[in-house]
Design a protein around this motif. Structure first.
Motif, PDB file in Angstrom:
ATOM      1  N   PRO A  13       0.936  -0.941   0.156  1.00 54.20           N
ATOM      2  CA  PRO A  13      -0.324  -0.287   0.128  1.00 54.20           C
ATOM      3  C   PRO A  13       1.288   1.430   0.031  1.00 54.20           C
ATOM      4  CG  PRO A  13      -0.364  -1.411   2.487  1.00 54.20           C
ATOM      5  CD  PRO A  13       0.014  -1.705   1.461  1.00 54.20           C
ATOM      6  N   GLY A  14       0.867   1.886  -1.063  1.00 54.46           N
ATOM      7  CA  GLY A  14       1.565   3.473  -0.800  1.00 54.46           C
ATOM      8  C   GLY A  14       0.333   4.178  -0.405  1.00 54.46           C
ATOM      9  N   LYS A  15       0.699   5.358  -0.581  1.00 53.52           N
ATOM     10  CA  LYS A  15       0.094   7.265  -1.039  1.00 53.52           C
ATOM     11  C   LYS A  15      -1.576   7.294  -2.025  1.00 53.52           C
ATOM     12  CE  LYS A  15       4.023  10.640   0.602  1.00 53.52           C
ATOM     13  NZ  LYS A  15       4.639  11.453   0.773  1.00 53.52           N
ATOM     14  N   LYS A  16      -0.973   6.457  -3.366  1.00 50.81           N
ATOM     15  CA  LYS A  16      -1.690   6.758  -4.083  1.00 50.81           C
ATOM     16  C   LYS A  16      -2.855   5.781  -3.713  1.00 50.81           C
ATOM     17  CE  LYS A  16       0.171   7.575  -8.469  1.00 50.81           C
ATOM     18  NZ  LYS A  16       0.854   6.974  -9.855  1.00 50.81           N
ATOM     19  N   ASP A  17      -2.912   4.610  -3.663  1.00 49.32           N
ATOM     20  CA  ASP A  17      -3.520   3.372  -2.334  1.00 49.32           C
ATOM     21  C   ASP A  17      -4.688   4.496  -0.670  1.00 49.32           C
ATOM     22  OD1 ASP A  17      -2.774   1.090  -3.866  1.00 49.32           O
ATOM     23  OD2 ASP A  17      -1.180   1.639  -2.001  1.00 49.32           O
ATOM     24  N   ALA A  18      -3.755   5.380  -0.538  1.00 54.14           N
ATOM     25  CA  ALA A  18      -4.322   5.826   0.764  1.00 54.14           C
ATOM     26  C   ALA A  18      -5.617   6.332  -0.023  1.00 54.14           C
ATOM     27  CB  ALA A  18      -3.368   5.896   1.203  1.00 54.14           C
ATOM     28  N   LEU A  19      -5.096   7.084  -0.978  1.00 52.09           N
ATOM     29  CA  LEU A  19      -5.922   8.065  -1.479  1.00 52.09           C
ATOM     30  C   LEU A  19      -6.590   7.509  -1.815  1.00 52.09           C
ATOM     31  CD1 LEU A  19      -5.594  11.264  -1.869  1.00 52.09           C
ATOM     32  CD2 LEU A  19      -4.996  11.081  -3.980  1.00 52.09           C
ATOM     33  N   PHE A  20      -7.026   5.933  -3.081  1.00 56.21           N
ATOM     34  CA  PHE A  20      -8.032   5.894  -3.279  1.00 56.21           C
ATOM     35  C   PHE A  20      -8.989   6.134  -2.691  1.00 56.21           C
ATOM     36  CE2 PHE A  20     -10.071   2.160  -5.043  1.00 56.21           C
ATOM     37  CZ  PHE A  20     -10.831   2.356  -5.563  1.00 56.21           C
ATOM     38  N   LEU A  21      -8.572   5.138  -1.202  1.00 58.92           N
ATOM     39  CA  LEU A  21      -9.691   4.991  -0.515  1.00 58.92           C
ATOM     40  C   LEU A  21     -10.033   5.496   0.532  1.00 58.92           C
ATOM     41  CD1 LEU A  21      -9.933   1.348   1.028  1.00 58.92           C
ATOM     42  CD2 LEU A  21      -8.895   2.365   2.654  1.00 58.92           C
ATOM     43  N   GLY A  22      -9.216   6.801   0.841  1.00 65.29           N
ATOM     44  CA  GLY A  22      -9.801   7.543   1.716  1.00 65.29           C
ATOM     45  C   GLY A  22     -10.600   8.670   0.537  1.00 65.29           C
ATOM     46  N   VAL A  23     -10.540   8.561  -0.840  1.00 62.60           N
ATOM     47  CA  VAL A  23     -11.860   8.875  -2.116  1.00 62.60           C
ATOM     48  C   VAL A  23     -12.731   7.887  -1.793  1.00 62.60           C
ATOM     49  CG1 VAL A  23     -12.551   8.788  -3.863  1.00 62.60           C
ATOM     50  CG2 VAL A  23     -10.446   9.954  -3.290  1.00 62.60           C
ATOM     51  N   VAL A  24     -13.340   6.894  -2.224  1.00 57.19           N
ATOM     52  CA  VAL A  24     -14.315   5.523  -1.760  1.00 57.19           C
ATOM     53  C   VAL A  24     -14.784   5.837  -0.331  1.00 57.19           C
ATOM     54  CG1 VAL A  24     -14.851   3.476  -1.291  1.00 57.19           C
ATOM     55  CG2 VAL A  24     -12.971   4.194  -3.114  1.00 57.19           C
ATOM     56  N   LEU A  25     -13.921   6.276   0.989  1.00 53.85           N
ATOM     57  CA  LEU A  25     -15.151   6.528   2.317  1.00 53.85           C
ATOM     58  C   LEU A  25     -15.741   7.598   1.814  1.00 53.85           C
ATOM     59  CD1 LEU A  25     -12.130   5.078   5.126  1.00 53.85           C
ATOM     60  CD2 LEU A  25     -14.060   3.950   3.800  1.00 53.85           C
ATOM     61  N   LEU A  26     -14.940   8.773   1.306  1.00 52.24           N
ATOM     62  CA  LEU A  26     -15.495  10.004   1.525  1.00 52.24           C
ATOM     63  C   LEU A  26     -17.149   9.775   0.847  1.00 52.24           C
ATOM     64  CD1 LEU A  26     -15.112  13.329   2.576  1.00 52.24           C
ATOM     65  CD2 LEU A  26     -14.589  12.953  -0.391  1.00 52.24           C
ATOM     66  N   VAL A  27     -16.743   9.058  -0.192  1.00 47.93           N
ATOM     67  CA  VAL A  27     -17.730   8.706  -1.110  1.00 47.93           C
ATOM     68  C   VAL A  27     -19.173   8.086  -0.370  1.00 47.93           C
ATOM     69  CG1 VAL A  27     -18.904   8.041  -3.248  1.00 47.93           C
ATOM     70  CG2 VAL A  27     -16.907   8.972  -3.178  1.00 47.93           C
ATOM     71  N   ILE A  28     -18.734   6.479   0.465  1.00 48.60           N
ATOM     72  CA  ILE A  28     -20.038   6.422   0.742  1.00 48.60           C
ATOM     73  C   ILE A  28     -19.905   7.299   2.027  1.00 48.60           C
ATOM     74  CG2 ILE A  28     -20.018   4.435   2.113  1.00 48.60           C
ATOM     75  CD1 ILE A  28     -17.547   3.196   1.051  1.00 48.60           C
ATOM     76  N   VAL A  29     -19.195   8.233   2.355  1.00 49.86           N
ATOM     77  CA  VAL A  29     -20.229   9.136   2.932  1.00 49.86           C
ATOM     78  C   VAL A  29     -20.960  10.033   3.066  1.00 49.86           C
ATOM     79  CG1 VAL A  29     -19.700  10.400   5.583  1.00 49.86           C
ATOM     80  CG2 VAL A  29     -18.045   8.611   5.161  1.00 49.86           C
ATOM     81  N   LEU A  30     -20.621  10.376   2.082  1.00 49.10           N
ATOM     82  CA  LEU A  30     -21.718  11.633   1.586  1.00 49.10           C
ATOM     83  C   LEU A  30     -23.149  10.637   1.194  1.00 49.10           C
ATOM     84  CD1 LEU A  30     -19.560  13.588  -0.742  1.00 49.10           C
ATOM     85  CD2 LEU A  30     -20.241  13.781   1.399  1.00 49.10           C
ATOM     86  N   LEU A  31     -23.177   9.416   0.635  1.00 42.33           N
ATOM     87  CA  LEU A  31     -23.978   8.748   0.192  1.00 42.33           C
ATOM     88  C   LEU A  31     -24.878   8.529   1.566  1.00 42.33           C
ATOM     89  CD1 LEU A  31     -22.913   6.171  -2.438  1.00 42.33           C
ATOM     90  CD2 LEU A  31     -23.909   8.363  -2.707  1.00 42.33           C
ATOM     91  N   VAL A  32     -24.614   8.082   2.451  1.00 42.85           N
ATOM     92  CA  VAL A  32     -25.424   8.091   3.219  1.00 42.85           C
ATOM     93  C   VAL A  32     -25.335   8.980   4.245  1.00 42.85           C
ATOM     94  CG1 VAL A  32     -24.941   7.111   6.213  1.00 42.85           C
ATOM     95  CG2 VAL A  32     -23.887   5.873   4.268  1.00 42.85           C
ATOM     96  N   LEU A  33     -25.087   9.878   4.771  1.00 46.54           N
ATOM     97  CA  LEU A  33     -25.415  11.688   4.330  1.00 46.54           C
ATOM     98  C   LEU A  33     -26.317  12.187   3.683  1.00 46.54           C
ATOM     99  CD1 LEU A  33     -22.584  13.660   5.809  1.00 46.54           C
ATOM    100  CD2 LEU A  33     -23.943  12.220   7.517  1.00 46.54           C
ATOM    101  N   GLY A  34     -26.353  12.098   2.303  1.00 44.79           N
ATOM    102  CA  GLY A  34     -27.453  12.043   1.149  1.00 44.79           C
ATOM    103  C   GLY A  34     -28.475  11.417   1.378  1.00 44.79           C
TER     104      GLY A  34
END
Ligand code: HEC
Ligand code: HEC
Length: 92
Positions: free
Chosen positions: A10-31
């Motif tokens: 796992p590198g920086k890009k993977d962490a970033l990708f994971l972060g974006v995925v989590l953000l999208v999920i959180v936004l969908l749930v809130l929305g």
């Protein structure tokens, strides 16, 4: 490090990708929690309105309370707007 033995770490890009995925999920749930469709009011008018045609006399384009622009064209109002508790129409 040689190219012949590919290994994944796992590198920086993977962490970033994971972060974006989590953000999208959180936004969908809130929305989705904000998108609860309004219930049909439990008043005399709405308890007595038992056909889609009746609903549309008031909620049609020229009614007193038109549906918003881009509203679903489905005629099954209660599929989305909860039926009034004491509704007088045929069973659920
Ligand atoms: C005689 C006119 C009339 C009829 C018939 C009527 N409505 Fe309404 N409806 C209104 C008015 C006026 C409001 C807004 C004021 C209120 O909350 O009572 C309203 C509010 C609503 C709301 C809540 C959304 C909002 O604007 O607050 C829904 C959902 C709704 N009606 C669905 C229906 C459905 C489904 C039917 C048919 C079963 C129906 N109405 C029949 C006049 C009508
Ligand atoms: C596929 C789902 C769906 C169906 C079926 C549906 N509606 Fe809606 N309706 C919505 C959504 C989503 C909104 C927008 C916001 C809200 O009410 O939370 C809305 C909004 C409305 C509003 C405006 C509410 C306001 O805030 O002023 C009225 C009035 C209304 N609908 C009436 C009806 C009537 C009458 C029917 C049946 C002919 C119907 N709807 C069928 C999903 C639906």
């Amino acid at each position: 490090m040689s190219n012949t033995k590919p290994s994944w770490k796992p590198g920086k890009k993977d962490a970033l990708f994971l972060g974006v995925v989590l953000l999208v999920i959180v936004l969908l749930v809130l929305g989705s929690s904000e998108r609860t469709t309004k219930a049909t009011p439990n008043d005399d008018v709405h308890r007595a309105a038992t056909s889609h045609e009746t609903c549309m006399t008031c909620h049609g384009k020229d009614g007193v309370r038109p549906q918003p622009v881009g509203h679903a064209s489905s005629v099954q109002c209660f599929q989305c707007h909860t039926q009034p508790k004491d509704w007088q129409g045929a069973g659920k």
